[in-house]
Write a protein that holds these residues in place. Sequence first.
Motif, PDB file in Angstrom:
ATOM      1  N   GLN A  49     -30.079 -39.446  66.006  1.00 16.69           N
ATOM      2  CA  GLN A  49     -30.053 -38.517  64.861  1.00 16.69           C
ATOM      3  C   GLN A  49     -31.801 -37.007  64.819  1.00 16.69           C
ATOM      4  OE1 GLN A  49     -28.518 -38.740  61.810  1.00 16.69           O
ATOM      5  NE2 GLN A  49     -27.335 -40.849  61.695  1.00 16.69           N
ATOM      6  N   MET A  50     -32.691 -38.117  65.276  1.00 17.34           N
ATOM      7  CA  MET A  50     -33.372 -36.945  65.396  1.00 17.34           C
ATOM      8  C   MET A  50     -33.689 -35.695  66.524  1.00 17.34           C
ATOM      9  SD  MET A  50     -36.266 -38.020  63.437  1.00 17.34           S
ATOM     10  CE  MET A  50     -35.420 -38.163  62.851  1.00 17.34           C
ATOM     11  N   VAL A  51     -32.511 -36.146  67.335  1.00 12.82           N
ATOM     12  CA  VAL A  51     -32.345 -35.340  68.229  1.00 12.82           C
ATOM     13  C   VAL A  51     -31.168 -34.043  67.727  1.00 12.82           C
ATOM     14  CG1 VAL A  51     -30.781 -34.406  69.957  1.00 12.82           C
ATOM     15  CG2 VAL A  51     -32.808 -36.536  71.021  1.00 12.82           C
ATOM     16  N   HIS A  52     -30.486 -34.583  67.127  1.00 13.05           N
ATOM     17  CA  HIS A  52     -29.585 -33.798  65.712  1.00 13.05           C
ATOM     18  C   HIS A  52     -30.351 -33.515  65.205  1.00 13.05           C
ATOM     19  CE1 HIS A  52     -25.951 -32.657  64.811  1.00 13.05           C
ATOM     20  NE2 HIS A  52     -25.899 -33.069  63.658  1.00 13.05           N
ATOM     21  N   ILE A  53     -31.059 -33.295  64.128  1.00 11.60           N
ATOM     22  CA  ILE A  53     -32.193 -32.326  63.564  1.00 11.60           C
ATOM     23  C   ILE A  53     -32.677 -31.280  64.023  1.00 11.60           C
ATOM     24  CG2 ILE A  53     -34.083 -32.098  62.226  1.00 11.60           C
ATOM     25  CD1 ILE A  53     -33.152 -35.259  61.084  1.00 11.60           C
ATOM     26  N   GLY A  54     -32.833 -31.234  65.446  1.00 10.00           N
ATOM     27  CA  GLY A  54     -34.395 -30.357  65.917  1.00 10.00           C
ATOM     28  C   GLY A  54     -33.555 -29.895  66.776  1.00 10.00           C
ATOM     29  N   TYR A  55     -32.175 -30.397  67.459  1.00 10.51           N
ATOM     30  CA  TYR A  55     -31.284 -29.099  68.245  1.00 10.51           C
ATOM     31  C   TYR A  55     -30.617 -28.496  67.428  1.00 10.51           C
ATOM     32  CZ  TYR A  55     -27.515 -26.671  70.389  1.00 10.51           C
ATOM     33  OH  TYR A  55     -27.442 -26.291  71.036  1.00 10.51           O
ATOM     34  N   THR A  56     -30.202 -28.621  66.182  1.00  8.31           N
ATOM     35  CA  THR A  56     -29.397 -28.315  64.560  1.00  8.31           C
ATOM     36  C   THR A  56     -29.776 -26.858  64.181  1.00  8.31           C
ATOM     37  OG1 THR A  56     -29.426 -30.041  62.713  1.00  8.31           O
ATOM     38  CG2 THR A  56     -27.271 -29.606  64.403  1.00  8.31           C
ATOM     39  N   LEU A  57     -31.749 -27.181  63.704  1.00  9.80           N
ATOM     40  CA  LEU A  57     -32.316 -26.496  63.539  1.00  9.80           C
ATOM     41  C   LEU A  57     -32.072 -25.005  65.118  1.00  9.80           C
ATOM     42  CD1 LEU A  57     -34.993 -28.153  62.040  1.00  9.80           C
ATOM     43  CD2 LEU A  57     -33.282 -26.823  61.095  1.00  9.80           C
ATOM     44  N   THR A  58     -32.951 -25.351  66.242  1.00  9.17           N
ATOM     45  CA  THR A  58     -32.558 -24.730  67.155  1.00  9.17           C
ATOM     46  C   THR A  58     -31.089 -23.470  66.546  1.00  9.17           C
ATOM     47  OG1 THR A  58     -34.359 -25.779  68.078  1.00  9.17           O
ATOM     48  CG2 THR A  58     -32.806 -23.722  69.044  1.00  9.17           C
TER      49      THR A  58
ATOM     50  N   SER B 251     -37.638 -40.131  76.216  1.00 11.48           N
ATOM     51  CA  SER B 251     -38.308 -41.179  74.916  1.00 11.48           C
ATOM     52  C   SER B 251     -38.791 -40.663  73.958  1.00 11.48           C
ATOM     53  CB  SER B 251     -40.058 -40.748  76.050  1.00 11.48           C
ATOM     54  OG  SER B 251     -39.979 -39.046  75.841  1.00 11.48           O
ATOM     55  N   LYS B 252     -39.613 -40.974  72.933  1.00 14.43           N
ATOM     56  CA  LYS B 252     -39.795 -40.803  71.461  1.00 14.43           C
ATOM     57  C   LYS B 252     -41.066 -39.702  71.783  1.00 14.43           C
ATOM     58  CE  LYS B 252     -42.835 -43.079  67.735  1.00 14.43           C
ATOM     59  NZ  LYS B 252     -43.462 -44.202  67.198  1.00 14.43           N
ATOM     60  N   ALA B 253     -41.800 -38.745  72.959  1.00 15.13           N
ATOM     61  CA  ALA B 253     -42.543 -38.227  72.894  1.00 15.13           C
ATOM     62  C   ALA B 253     -41.245 -36.756  73.454  1.00 15.13           C
ATOM     63  CB  ALA B 253     -43.671 -37.644  73.901  1.00 15.13           C
ATOM     64  N   GLU B 254     -40.346 -37.022  73.798  1.00  9.81           N
ATOM     65  CA  GLU B 254     -39.231 -35.865  74.301  1.00  9.81           C
ATOM     66  C   GLU B 254     -38.862 -36.144  72.744  1.00  9.81           C
ATOM     67  OE1 GLU B 254     -38.561 -36.906  78.930  1.00  9.81           O
ATOM     68  OE2 GLU B 254     -37.920 -37.605  77.689  1.00  9.81           O
ATOM     69  N   VAL B 255     -38.460 -36.337  72.040  1.00  4.28           N
ATOM     70  CA  VAL B 255     -37.362 -36.248  71.370  1.00  4.28           C
ATOM     71  C   VAL B 255     -37.889 -36.091  69.756  1.00  4.28           C
ATOM     72  CG1 VAL B 255     -36.172 -37.729  68.842  1.00  4.28           C
ATOM     73  CG2 VAL B 255     -36.126 -38.662  71.704  1.00  4.28           C
ATOM     74  N   ARG B 256     -39.624 -36.251  69.566  1.00  4.45           N
ATOM     75  CA  ARG B 256     -40.303 -35.786  68.662  1.00  4.45           C
ATOM     76  C   ARG B 256     -40.607 -33.850  69.247  1.00  4.45           C
ATOM     77  NH1 ARG B 256     -45.642 -34.248  66.657  1.00  4.45           N
ATOM     78  NH2 ARG B 256     -46.055 -35.893  64.869  1.00  4.45           N
ATOM     79  N   ALA B 257     -40.280 -33.615  70.550  1.00  4.75           N
ATOM     80  CA  ALA B 257     -40.797 -32.432  71.102  1.00  4.75           C
ATOM     81  C   ALA B 257     -39.873 -31.484  70.943  1.00  4.75           C
ATOM     82  CB  ALA B 257     -40.970 -32.114  72.437  1.00  4.75           C
ATOM     83  N   ILE B 258     -37.904 -31.910  70.780  1.00  2.00           N
ATOM     84  CA  ILE B 258     -37.448 -30.962  69.856  1.00  2.00           C
ATOM     85  C   ILE B 258     -37.073 -31.377  68.794  1.00  2.00           C
ATOM     86  CG2 ILE B 258     -34.255 -31.751  70.010  1.00  2.00           C
ATOM     87  CD1 ILE B 258     -35.360 -33.273  72.376  1.00  2.00           C
ATOM     88  N   VAL B 259     -37.519 -32.188  67.889  1.00  2.38           N
ATOM     89  CA  VAL B 259     -37.981 -31.655  66.530  1.00  2.38           C
ATOM     90  C   VAL B 259     -38.844 -30.691  66.352  1.00  2.38           C
ATOM     91  CG1 VAL B 259     -38.569 -33.175  64.401  1.00  2.38           C
ATOM     92  CG2 VAL B 259     -37.089 -33.872  65.935  1.00  2.38           C
ATOM     93  N   GLU B 260     -39.451 -30.619  66.805  1.00  3.53           N
ATOM     94  CA  GLU B 260     -40.468 -29.432  66.061  1.00  3.53           C
ATOM     95  C   GLU B 260     -40.450 -27.980  66.464  1.00  3.53           C
ATOM     96  OE1 GLU B 260     -44.294 -31.929  68.923  1.00  3.53           O
ATOM     97  OE2 GLU B 260     -44.834 -31.823  67.682  1.00  3.53           O
ATOM     98  N   LYS B 261     -39.692 -28.494  67.879  1.00  3.76           N
ATOM     99  CA  LYS B 261     -39.019 -27.275  68.680  1.00  3.76           C
ATOM    100  C   LYS B 261     -37.557 -26.153  67.324  1.00  3.76           C
ATOM    101  CE  LYS B 261     -36.881 -24.731  72.586  1.00  3.76           C
ATOM    102  NZ  LYS B 261     -36.344 -23.360  71.655  1.00  3.76           N
ATOM    103  N   GLY B 262     -37.060 -27.651  66.782  1.00  2.00           N
ATOM    104  CA  GLY B 262     -36.481 -27.057  65.742  1.00  2.00           C
ATOM    105  C   GLY B 262     -36.926 -26.257  64.758  1.00  2.00           C
ATOM    106  N   TYR B 263     -38.206 -27.321  64.372  1.00  4.82           N
ATOM    107  CA  TYR B 263     -39.269 -26.434  62.984  1.00  4.82           C
ATOM    108  C   TYR B 263     -39.280 -25.371  63.456  1.00  4.82           C
ATOM    109  CZ  TYR B 263     -37.796 -30.440  59.371  1.00  4.82           C
ATOM    110  OH  TYR B 263     -36.945 -31.529  58.760  1.00  4.82           O
ATOM    111  N   ALA B 264     -39.802 -25.190  64.135  1.00  5.38           N
ATOM    112  CA  ALA B 264     -40.254 -23.818  64.772  1.00  5.38           C
ATOM    113  C   ALA B 264     -39.946 -22.788  65.031  1.00  5.38           C
ATOM    114  CB  ALA B 264     -41.241 -23.599  66.160  1.00  5.38           C
ATOM    115  N   ASP B 265     -38.281 -23.059  65.347  1.00  4.62           N
ATOM    116  CA  ASP B 265     -37.349 -21.713  65.627  1.00  4.62           C
ATOM    117  C   ASP B 265     -37.302 -21.214  64.564  1.00  4.62           C
ATOM    118  OD1 ASP B 265     -37.166 -21.979  68.467  1.00  4.62           O
ATOM    119  OD2 ASP B 265     -35.991 -23.141  68.688  1.00  4.62           O
TER     120      ASP B 265
END
Length: 183
Positions: A75-84, A107-121
């Motif tokens: 769910q979290m990866v989907h949010i981050g990646y689709t935003l990118t 890892s949790k940190a890697e998933v979180r980084a994908i979410v952060e990147k998506g929102y930043a993009d």
Amino acid sequence: MKNQLRISLLAAVVCLVAILTAFNFKEEEKTTSFVSMTLPMWKTGKMHTLEVADAMPEEKYTYKPSEVSKTFAEQMVHIGYTLTYFSKAMIKGEQVKYEEPSAEGLSKAEVRAIVEKGYADMEAAIKALKEDDLKVELPFGPDTKMTRAQAIIFANDHCTNHRAKANLYIRMNNIEPPSYKFI
């Protein structure tokens, strides 16, 4: 007389520079009312999504309520990646292939980084828009088009949908989820 003229000219230049700096006439800082209205919502959404990601213990990132459901990490990866993806395809109008990364083994940190990147993009793509850009229609699927403004609203709705699912997974694990945030 020449010295007075030079001093006056120098004073005028200094004043002009000061006035332009004070009023911040930089082109990149001009924005639309839609963008000004939308960015706080995106910042709050990012903060809340990251709080949801943080609330689930790492050992529960593989939890899913049914066989056909996504895991919490998915769910979290989907949010981050689709935003990118949305920022590129639906806001910038780029031709990109949808290739969501697997959440398995992250890892949790890697998933979180994908979410952060998506929102930043997405935030960067939104900030770059001018008034005329918002009205441009871009393809959304094979038979549909939507304006960039509609795409921004759609992307926010999409995040809300998947964040709510992730929030429910937290509750299903008897963990108190973060409080809902609104601008």
